[in-house]
Design an enzyme around this catalytic site. Structure first.
Site, PDB file in Angstrom:
ATOM      1  N   ARG A 200     -13.091  -8.345  -0.613  1.00  0.00           N
ATOM      2  CA  ARG A 200     -12.168  -8.308   0.535  1.00  0.00           C
ATOM      3  C   ARG A 200     -11.564  -6.898   0.669  1.00  0.00           C
ATOM      4  NH1 ARG A 200      -6.713  -6.604   1.325  1.00  0.00           N
ATOM      5  NH2 ARG A 200      -5.860  -7.680   3.096  1.00  0.00           N
TER       6      ARG A 200
ATOM      7  N   THR B 157       1.441  -0.320   6.125  1.00  0.00           N
ATOM      8  CA  THR B 157       1.382  -1.178   4.942  1.00  0.00           C
ATOM      9  C   THR B 157       1.743  -2.588   5.388  1.00  0.00           C
ATOM     10  OG1 THR B 157       2.365  -1.641   2.765  1.00  0.00           O
ATOM     11  CG2 THR B 157       3.775  -0.517   4.340  1.00  0.00           C
TER      12      THR B 157
ATOM     13  N   GLY C 153      -8.744  -4.571   3.290  1.00  0.00           N
ATOM     14  CA  GLY C 153      -7.756  -4.712   4.370  1.00  0.00           C
ATOM     15  C   GLY C 153      -7.791  -3.502   5.280  1.00  0.00           C
ATOM     16  N   ASP C 154      -6.620  -3.085   5.729  1.00  0.00           N
ATOM     17  CA  ASP C 154      -6.530  -1.983   6.691  1.00  0.00           C
ATOM     18  C   ASP C 154      -6.574  -0.600   6.033  1.00  0.00           C
ATOM     19  OD1 ASP C 154      -3.969  -2.875   5.560  1.00  0.00           O
ATOM     20  OD2 ASP C 154      -3.156  -1.142   6.638  1.00  0.00           O
TER      21      ASP C 154
ATOM     22  N   THR D 285       0.833  -1.207   0.000  1.00  0.00           N
ATOM     23  CA  THR D 285       0.000   0.000   0.000  1.00  0.00           C
ATOM     24  C   THR D 285       0.861   1.247   0.000  1.00  0.00           C
ATOM     25  OG1 THR D 285      -1.621  -1.128   1.348  1.00  0.00           O
ATOM     26  CG2 THR D 285      -1.688   1.276   1.393  1.00  0.00           C
TER      27      THR D 285
HETATM   28  N1  GLY Z   1      -2.392  -3.329   3.515  1.00  0.00           N
HETATM   29  C1  GLY Z   1      -3.214  -3.486   2.407  1.00  0.00           C
HETATM   30  C2  GLY Z   1      -4.148  -4.585   2.474  1.00  0.00           C
HETATM   31  O1  GLY Z   1      -3.973  -5.514   3.259  1.00  0.00           O
HETATM   32  O2  GLY Z   1      -5.089  -4.586   1.720  1.00  0.00           O
END
Ligand code: GLY
Length: 319
Positions: free
Chosen positions: A179, A202, A181-182, A151
């Protein structure tokens, strides 16, 4: 007056150079973040952000992005958005809304369309080759489909002491449709408060979310830790906790700055790179290593820089 901009990974260099120019000439941190992240999104050879990002298991590029204004604490975010050129700009626009600030999938696309954002097919020929090769490898060698999660995350402080943060990613290569993520999640992938500082992460989103790493770093800076201490402490604690409770920790890397423009970085992997520029430092790429919970970093050598770009732009063939 001092200013700073910091970002995850070498891929942010050209964006940070442009963001730094804005900050140097008294531009604001929000414009610097948006401009810098757009440059990463637009570069086709970065396979984990924007145009050229790698697709999900259905061959679709679903993008996540977020934007936070450290003065008002306003947040905007999109997740799983398809076929729009600059998710960071859509996230920034959403941060100006009072409600409905975090939109996913079709809702995010409807909002982007209504607000005149540019549509674009984000799947490049290069990404298609990587997708097909990975499908074959997954079948032939039994590899796990999930990999790649670089990221771009940034935090900036401008000469008026205002801060902003942003993220943009295509998430995990071969992820399940839907899906996220963070990166679009406040407190996990990013957080910034102009009265304290900001952080961005990231790595493996599923694990970063377990520690709310970006908020934790800002909280530690509020308690009086320096950015470097806060970053090392947050990453070290989460890494240890995950190993204790789950036997394994995913990749976690963070960068942060406080509201004086001092920066910190921490990682639990070898080879994490970041870019930083300040009123005293031209945009510089550093490469990190981590020993016993303490992160150290060195300026990237010209050989490292050459290899980085060579690797990303090397011709690809179908296997
Ligand atoms: N850090 C990015 C993700 O897991 O989508």
């Amino acid at each position: 007056m001092s200013w700073t901009i910091i970002a995850t990974w070498r891929m942010a260099l050209e964006g940070v150079q442009e963001g730094a120019k804005l900050l140097e000439y008294k531009g604001n941190s929000e414009d610097a973040i948006e401009k810098a992240i757009k440059m990463v999104e637009d570069f086709p050879y970065y396979k984990s952000v924007g145009y050229g990002g790698l697709p999900n298991e259905n061959g679709e590029v679903e993008l996540d992005a977020a934007f936070m204004d450290g003065d008002s604490l306003s947040i905007g975010a999109v997740a799983g958005i398809k076929d729009f050129k600059n998710p960071i700009s859509i996230a920034r626009k959403l941060s100006e809304e009072k409600v409905n600030c975090f939109l996913v999938g079709q809702g995010a696309e409807d909002y982007a369309h209504k607000n005149g954002f540019e549509r674009m097919n984000m799947l490049t020929d290069r990404a298609i080759i990587q997708y097909k090769n990975r499908l074959k490898e997954t079948v032939d060698k039994g590899l796990s489909p999930y990999s790649g999660h670089d990221t771009v995350g940034m935090v900036a402080l401008d000469q008026n002491n205002s801060m902003a943060s942003g993220t943009s990613t295509s998430g995990l290569f071969m992820k399940k449709r839907g899906r996220t993520g963070d990166s679009a999640i406040s407190g996990s992938g990013f957080y910034v408060d102009s009265e304290i500082g900001g952080a961005t992460a990231t790595g493996l989103g599923e694990d970063i979310m377990k520690g709310c790493s970006s908020y934790e770093i800002v909280r530690l800076m509020k308690e009086g830790y320096t950015p470097q201490e806060a970053a090392d402490k947050a990453v070290g604690q989460l890494n240890d906790l995950l190993i204790k409770r789950r036997k394994k920790a995913g990749d976690i890397s963070v960068v942060c700055i406080n509201n004086k423009g001092e920066f910190g970085v921490a990682t639990n992997i070898e080879g994490f790179s970041f870019v930083v520029a300040t009123d005293n430092l031209t945009p510089t790429v550093y490469v990190c290593s981590s020993k016993k919970g303490k992160t150290s970093y060195e300026v990237a050598t010209s050989e490292w820089m050459d290899n980085y770009m060579k690797k990303r732009t090397a011709p690809l063939k179908l296997k």
